[in-house]
Every structure is written in structure tokens, then in C-alpha cells.
Design a protein around this motif. Sequence first.
Motif, mmCIF file in Angstrom:
data_model
loop_
_atom_site.group_PDB
_atom_site.id
_atom_site.type_symbol
_atom_site.label_atom_id
_atom_site.label_comp_id
_atom_site.label_asym_id
_atom_site.label_seq_id
_atom_site.Cartn_x
_atom_site.Cartn_y
_atom_site.Cartn_z
ATOM 1 N N GLN A 1 0.358 -1.247 0.223
ATOM 2 C CA GLN A 1 -0.051 0.061 -0.098
ATOM 3 C C GLN A 1 0.887 1.067 0.536
ATOM 4 O OE1 GLN A 1 -2.074 -1.053 3.713
ATOM 5 N NE2 GLN A 1 -4.143 -1.598 2.261
ATOM 6 N N SER A 2 2.362 1.335 0.402
ATOM 7 C CA SER A 2 3.043 2.725 0.560
ATOM 8 C C SER A 2 3.588 2.801 -0.512
ATOM 9 C CB SER A 2 4.350 2.680 1.494
ATOM 10 O OG SER A 2 4.707 1.449 1.366
ATOM 11 N N ASP A 3 3.777 1.596 -1.996
ATOM 12 C CA ASP A 3 5.089 1.755 -3.164
ATOM 13 C C ASP A 3 3.545 1.997 -4.111
ATOM 14 O OD1 ASP A 3 5.485 1.503 -5.583
ATOM 15 O OD2 ASP A 3 6.725 -0.155 -5.000
ATOM 16 N N PRO A 4 3.299 2.968 -4.819
ATOM 17 C CA PRO A 4 1.873 3.523 -5.778
ATOM 18 C C PRO A 4 2.458 2.919 -6.777
ATOM 19 C CG PRO A 4 3.920 5.097 -5.274
ATOM 20 C CD PRO A 4 3.644 4.722 -4.071
ATOM 21 N N ASN A 5 3.381 2.075 -6.727
ATOM 22 C CA ASN A 5 3.730 1.225 -8.708
ATOM 23 C C ASN A 5 3.523 -0.205 -8.118
ATOM 24 O OD1 ASN A 5 5.229 2.580 -10.167
ATOM 25 N ND2 ASN A 5 6.658 3.088 -9.125
ATOM 26 N N ARG A 6 3.034 -0.624 -6.648
ATOM 27 C CA ARG A 6 2.200 -1.434 -6.876
ATOM 28 C C ARG A 6 0.702 -1.784 -6.139
ATOM 29 N NH1 ARG A 6 6.161 -5.234 -7.008
ATOM 30 N NH2 ARG A 6 8.490 -4.248 -6.085
ATOM 31 N N LEU A 7 0.082 -1.890 -7.233
ATOM 32 C CA LEU A 7 -2.055 -2.384 -6.065
ATOM 33 C C LEU A 7 -2.245 -3.389 -5.928
ATOM 34 C CD1 LEU A 7 -2.596 -0.384 -9.702
ATOM 35 C CD2 LEU A 7 -2.625 0.526 -7.206
ATOM 36 N N LEU A 8 -2.679 -4.207 -5.181
ATOM 37 C CA LEU A 8 -2.905 -4.717 -4.364
ATOM 38 C C LEU A 8 -4.634 -5.854 -4.358
ATOM 39 C CD1 LEU A 8 -2.894 -7.930 -3.369
ATOM 40 C CD2 LEU A 8 -3.025 -6.981 -1.184
ATOM 41 N N VAL A 9 -5.140 -5.942 -5.347
ATOM 42 C CA VAL A 9 -6.898 -5.585 -5.381
ATOM 43 C C VAL A 9 -7.708 -6.884 -5.157
ATOM 44 C CG1 VAL A 9 -7.022 -3.587 -7.191
ATOM 45 C CG2 VAL A 9 -7.209 -5.979 -8.000
ATOM 46 N N VAL A 10 -8.637 -6.689 -4.417
ATOM 47 C CA VAL A 10 -9.632 -7.633 -5.086
ATOM 48 C C VAL A 10 -11.085 -7.653 -4.921
ATOM 49 C CG1 VAL A 10 -9.017 -8.354 -2.261
ATOM 50 C CG2 VAL A 10 -10.571 -6.682 -2.485
ATOM 51 N N ALA A 11 -11.740 -8.684 -5.855
ATOM 52 C CA ALA A 11 -13.125 -8.636 -6.312
ATOM 53 C C ALA A 11 -14.194 -9.420 -5.119
ATOM 54 C CB ALA A 11 -13.202 -9.923 -6.993
ATOM 55 N N ASP A 12 -14.921 -8.241 -5.293
ATOM 56 C CA ASP A 12 -15.754 -8.058 -3.700
ATOM 57 C C ASP A 12 -17.080 -8.459 -4.118
ATOM 58 O OD1 ASP A 12 -18.009 -7.251 -2.015
ATOM 59 O OD2 ASP A 12 -15.817 -6.501 -1.185
ATOM 60 N N ARG A 13 -17.609 -9.482 -3.720
ATOM 61 C CA ARG A 13 -19.272 -9.776 -4.223
ATOM 62 C C ARG A 13 -19.626 -9.806 -2.715
ATOM 63 N NH1 ARG A 13 -21.642 -12.534 -8.281
ATOM 64 N NH2 ARG A 13 -19.541 -13.931 -8.748
ATOM 65 N N ASP A 14 -20.615 -8.028 -2.802
ATOM 66 C CA ASP A 14 -21.580 -8.144 -1.761
ATOM 67 C C ASP A 14 -21.468 -7.991 -0.197
ATOM 68 O OD1 ASP A 14 -24.070 -8.040 -3.817
ATOM 69 O OD2 ASP A 14 -24.042 -9.808 -4.008
ATOM 70 N N GLY A 15 -19.830 -7.587 -0.599
ATOM 71 C CA GLY A 15 -18.859 -7.476 0.636
ATOM 72 C C GLY A 15 -18.126 -8.494 1.015
ATOM 73 N N GLU A 16 -18.256 -9.451 0.163
ATOM 74 C CA GLU A 16 -17.065 -11.164 0.661
ATOM 75 C C GLU A 16 -15.689 -11.454 -0.886
ATOM 76 O OE1 GLU A 16 -17.356 -15.720 0.482
ATOM 77 O OE2 GLU A 16 -18.966 -14.920 0.182
ATOM 78 N N VAL A 17 -14.652 -11.542 0.020
ATOM 79 C CA VAL A 17 -13.647 -11.458 -0.881
ATOM 80 C C VAL A 17 -13.512 -12.475 -1.828
ATOM 81 C CG1 VAL A 17 -11.227 -10.891 -1.042
ATOM 82 C CG2 VAL A 17 -12.772 -9.533 0.483
ATOM 83 N N VAL A 18 -13.893 -12.606 -2.826
ATOM 84 C CA VAL A 18 -13.972 -13.220 -3.616
ATOM 85 C C VAL A 18 -12.816 -14.141 -5.094
ATOM 86 C CG1 VAL A 18 -15.637 -14.144 -3.304
ATOM 87 C CG2 VAL A 18 -15.411 -12.369 -5.540
ATOM 88 N N GLY A 19 -12.036 -12.723 -4.657
ATOM 89 C CA GLY A 19 -10.606 -13.135 -6.151
ATOM 90 C C GLY A 19 -9.936 -11.787 -5.233
ATOM 91 N N THR A 20 -8.559 -11.925 -6.152
ATOM 92 C CA THR A 20 -7.581 -11.158 -5.800
ATOM 93 C C THR A 20 -6.453 -11.204 -7.054
ATOM 94 O OG1 THR A 20 -5.837 -9.481 -3.784
ATOM 95 C CG2 THR A 20 -5.925 -12.361 -4.080
ATOM 96 N N LEU A 21 -5.587 -9.581 -7.176
ATOM 97 C CA LEU A 21 -4.313 -9.983 -7.631
ATOM 98 C C LEU A 21 -3.547 -8.793 -7.627
ATOM 99 C CD1 LEU A 21 -5.092 -7.692 -10.060
ATOM 100 C CD2 LEU A 21 -5.486 -9.337 -11.211
ATOM 101 N N GLN A 22 -2.112 -8.951 -7.149
ATOM 102 C CA GLN A 22 -1.608 -8.094 -7.560
ATOM 103 C C GLN A 22 -0.807 -6.980 -8.860
ATOM 104 O OE1 GLN A 22 2.067 -8.878 -4.310
ATOM 105 N NE2 GLN A 22 3.158 -7.817 -6.100
ATOM 106 N N LEU A 23 -1.012 -6.206 -9.335
ATOM 107 C CA LEU A 23 -0.556 -5.773 -10.044
ATOM 108 C C LEU A 23 0.815 -4.553 -9.798
ATOM 109 C CD1 LEU A 23 -0.700 -4.846 -13.257
ATOM 110 C CD2 LEU A 23 -2.088 -3.035 -12.938
ATOM 111 N N THR A 24 2.095 -4.362 -10.429
ATOM 112 C CA THR A 24 2.896 -3.923 -10.455
ATOM 113 C C THR A 24 3.435 -3.656 -11.260
ATOM 114 O OG1 THR A 24 3.688 -5.651 -8.278
ATOM 115 C CG2 THR A 24 5.480 -4.115 -9.237
ATOM 116 N N ILE A 25 3.879 -1.754 -11.550
ATOM 117 C CA ILE A 25 4.080 -1.376 -12.585
ATOM 118 C C ILE A 25 5.500 -1.045 -12.737
ATOM 119 C CG2 ILE A 25 3.919 1.137 -13.749
ATOM 120 C CD1 ILE A 25 0.735 -1.329 -13.619
ATOM 121 N N VAL A 26 6.118 -1.455 -13.678
ATOM 122 C CA VAL A 26 7.703 -0.847 -13.309
ATOM 123 C C VAL A 26 7.883 -0.074 -15.046
ATOM 124 C CG1 VAL A 26 9.898 -3.257 -13.431
ATOM 125 C CG2 VAL A 26 7.618 -3.887 -12.651
ATOM 126 N N PRO A 27 8.724 0.884 -14.178
ATOM 127 C CA PRO A 27 9.366 1.436 -14.998
ATOM 128 C C PRO A 27 10.441 0.603 -15.351
ATOM 129 C CG PRO A 27 8.702 3.011 -13.232
ATOM 130 C CD PRO A 27 8.612 1.211 -12.821
#
Length: 150
Positions: A47-73
Motif C-alpha cells: 500500500q505504501s508503494d504507488p507502483n504496486r496495487l493489491l486488489v480484491v474482487a468483492d461480491r456483496d461484501g465477500e472477498v472472492v478474488g485477488t491479484l497484484q499488479l506491479t508497474i515497472v518502468p
Amino acid sequence: MTTIGIRPAVRDDIAAIVAMPADDALGATREIPDDLTPYWSACERLQSDPNRLLVVADRDGEVVGTLQLTIVPGLSRKGSTRSIIEGVRIHSSERGRGLGAQLIEWAVDESRRQGCQLVQLASDSARTDAHRSYGRLGFTGSRVGFKSHL
């Protein structure tokens, strides 16, 4: 009908995120969901690194998926920016229903928004079902990867 939202992960999501890989054969050998301390620390670093995103897929308040996206110059490919998608996990009750594709499409769109010219996707070589799905989404196998545990 329920809807899926994709949003940044927060500390309260960590238990659900860690439980997803722990409930499959490959992830169960690597994850220990009974002690969340190291996962909370990792989440804070992400969360402290603007080039890294940790996201979740949320179905009605329940976490049902996730992935990490890293931006690399980078300097290669004429100084292009690339992204790396990794840590794609889908709750066992959601597998085979298109949620993984939805998450990947979100990550590709976000990569474009971030100015990336290339998207790379990291996946364990044992996840052959996922590899077929990634191929349907336009990804091609192009590399051999190596790692060394420290």
C-alpha cells in the motif's frame, strides 16, 4: 443477481486473501493462514508503494478474488513501462465462472491507464488450467522463468 466490484485491498481483507491460496493443493504448501502478521506487514509495504496495487474482487461484501499488479518502468524496449500481474487467486466457489478473466481484464485496463506498453503475467507452471484461460485472454507463453529462494 449479485455484482462484483474490484477495489484496493485493505487490512481487513488479508484473512480472506490468504485463505484462497491455502485452499488449493499448490497454495496449501506455501501459505499459513493461522498467523496473519507477515501478511499484514506485506500489505502495508504494498500500500505504501504507488507502483504496486493489491486488489480484491468483492461480491456483496465477500472477498472472492485477488491479484497484484506491479508497474515497472524500465530501459528495455526503448524505455517502456510494463506491468506484471501476479498472485491471481479465485475463491474455490467462484472458479470456472469468469471471475479470473474479469480480474485480468481489469489489470490490463489499469496497465493501459498507467501508460504501460507491455503486460506480463506470472503464473506457476503447475497451473495449466489457468494457462489455458490466459491464452484465451490474449497472453502467450514467451519466457522461461527462474527463481532462487533466499
